[in-house]
Write a protein that holds these residues in place. Structure first.
Motif, PDB file in Angstrom:
ATOM      1  N   GLU A 118      13.968   2.171 -10.938  1.00 23.40           N
ATOM      2  CA  GLU A 118      12.875   3.409 -11.465  1.00 23.40           C
ATOM      3  C   GLU A 118      13.389   4.050 -12.925  1.00 23.40           C
ATOM      4  O   GLU A 118      12.564   4.647 -13.661  1.00 23.40           O
ATOM      5  CB  GLU A 118      13.054   4.745 -10.400  1.00 23.40           C
ATOM      6  N   GLU A 171       5.483   5.508  -2.668  1.00 23.71           N
ATOM      7  CA  GLU A 171       5.484   4.196  -3.296  1.00 23.71           C
ATOM      8  C   GLU A 171       4.302   3.262  -3.197  1.00 23.71           C
ATOM      9  O   GLU A 171       3.744   2.652  -3.949  1.00 23.71           O
ATOM     10  CB  GLU A 171       6.913   3.198  -2.879  1.00 23.71           C
ATOM     11  N   GLU A 200       7.320  -1.915  -7.019  1.00 22.80           N
ATOM     12  CA  GLU A 200       7.069  -0.652  -6.230  1.00 22.80           C
ATOM     13  C   GLU A 200       6.582  -1.348  -4.977  1.00 22.80           C
ATOM     14  O   GLU A 200       6.750  -0.586  -4.097  1.00 22.80           O
ATOM     15  CB  GLU A 200       5.809   0.049  -6.979  1.00 22.80           C
ATOM     16  N   HIS A 203       9.782  -1.511  -3.037  1.00 20.14           N
ATOM     17  CA  HIS A 203      10.113  -0.181  -2.817  1.00 20.14           C
ATOM     18  C   HIS A 203       9.733   0.263  -1.582  1.00 20.14           C
ATOM     19  O   HIS A 203      10.209   0.866  -0.502  1.00 20.14           O
ATOM     20  CB  HIS A 203      10.018   0.853  -3.965  1.00 20.14           C
TER      21      HIS A 203
HETATM   22 FE   LIG Z   1       9.326   2.609  -6.876  1.00 22.99          FE
END
Ligand SMILES: [Fe+2]
Ligand SMILES: [Fe+2]
Length: 250
Positions: A118, A171, A200, A203
């Motif tokens: 991030e 996310e 992402e 995530h």
């Molecule tokens: Fe993320």
């Protein structure tokens, strides 16, 4: 890309409305889109850091985490520092897990990797802003994350599980939006958004896996609950255009 997106679309209860895409690709909204996205990257790092500081690491490790984040927060909230210097910052301490924590190590491993990514995204968004001559200026956050997190339970471990489920939704929605607008954006920006999809997507899976592991029981009813809250925030009229805003209200 379709392989990455299929589980995300199945997880989310609705697609981003076309009206949001129409708004998002307008030249006059580029500064808001990128600035809000920038702050979302920082918030993603902050909330992951909060989770491991609160639930998983010892006091020295918690301090090292805060020190790592501080220059990013100084830049974003106090306009202190040169953004180009941020890329050089590293977490140079290994994290020690609180004794007796059943899920601590897994939470720390997944979240430290997520925070690194991030913060790298934060830097990459700043590079994009520089490329498009957008100067960073503070921005109010949208209703979206608050709208999800206000439903988090107040007792443990349910609070932690709810926060992880909210993390998964934020996310997943980001991923869906990156894919949805990328084809309509200027090529370098579209390519950047596609490049973000892979991390992402992982995530969202990490958050969900942790929520399931920590709960140790079936949490599908809670996931369905947050799916509905999330879809309402995306579908309902919203006069404040942001990266995670609802259907643009006239
Ligand atoms: Fe993320
Ligand atoms: Fe990110």
């Amino acid at each position: 890309m379709e392989n990455l997106l299929a589980p995300i679309k199945a997880f989310l209860k609705c697609d981003t409305p076309d009206e949001w895409v129409t708004e998002a690709v307008k030249k006059e909204n580029l500064a808001v889109l990128l600035t809000d996205h920038l702050i979302c990257e920082l918030k993603a790092a902050q909330s992951a850091m909060f989770l491991i500081r609160r639930y998983a690491v010892d006091a020295d490790s918690a301090k090292a985490l805060l020190d790592w984040l501080k220059p990013y927060e100084d830049f974003a909230y106090r306009q202190i520092g040169d953004w180009r210097e941020l890329e050089k910052l590293k977490l140079d301490k290994s994290m020690l897990v609180k004794s007796g924590s059943r899920y601590g190590q897994d939470l720390v491993d997944k979240m430290v990797m997520l925070i690194r990514e991030e913060l790298h995204h934060f830097y990459q968004v700043l590079e994009m802003m520089h490329k498009y001559d957008i100067e960073y200026d503070k921005i109010e956050s949208s209703r979206y994350a608050k709208g999800l997190l206000r439903h988090v339970k107040t007792h443990e471990p349910d609070a932690l599980i709810d926060k992880l489920i909210c993390g998964a939704y934020i996310e997943a929605r980001s991923c869906e939006r990156f894919a949805k607008i990328a084809p309509f954006l200027d090529k370098p920006l579209g390519d950047f958004y596609i490049s973000l999809l892979r991390s992402e997507a992982r995530h969202y899976q990490d958050y969900l896996t942790l929520a399931e592991e920590i709960a140790g029981h079936d949490i599908s009813a809670r996931i369905v609950f947050f799916a509905q809250v999330e879809a309402d925030l995306i579908r309902q009229p919203d006069s404040d255009f942001k990266f995670h805003s609802g259907t643009p209200a006239n």
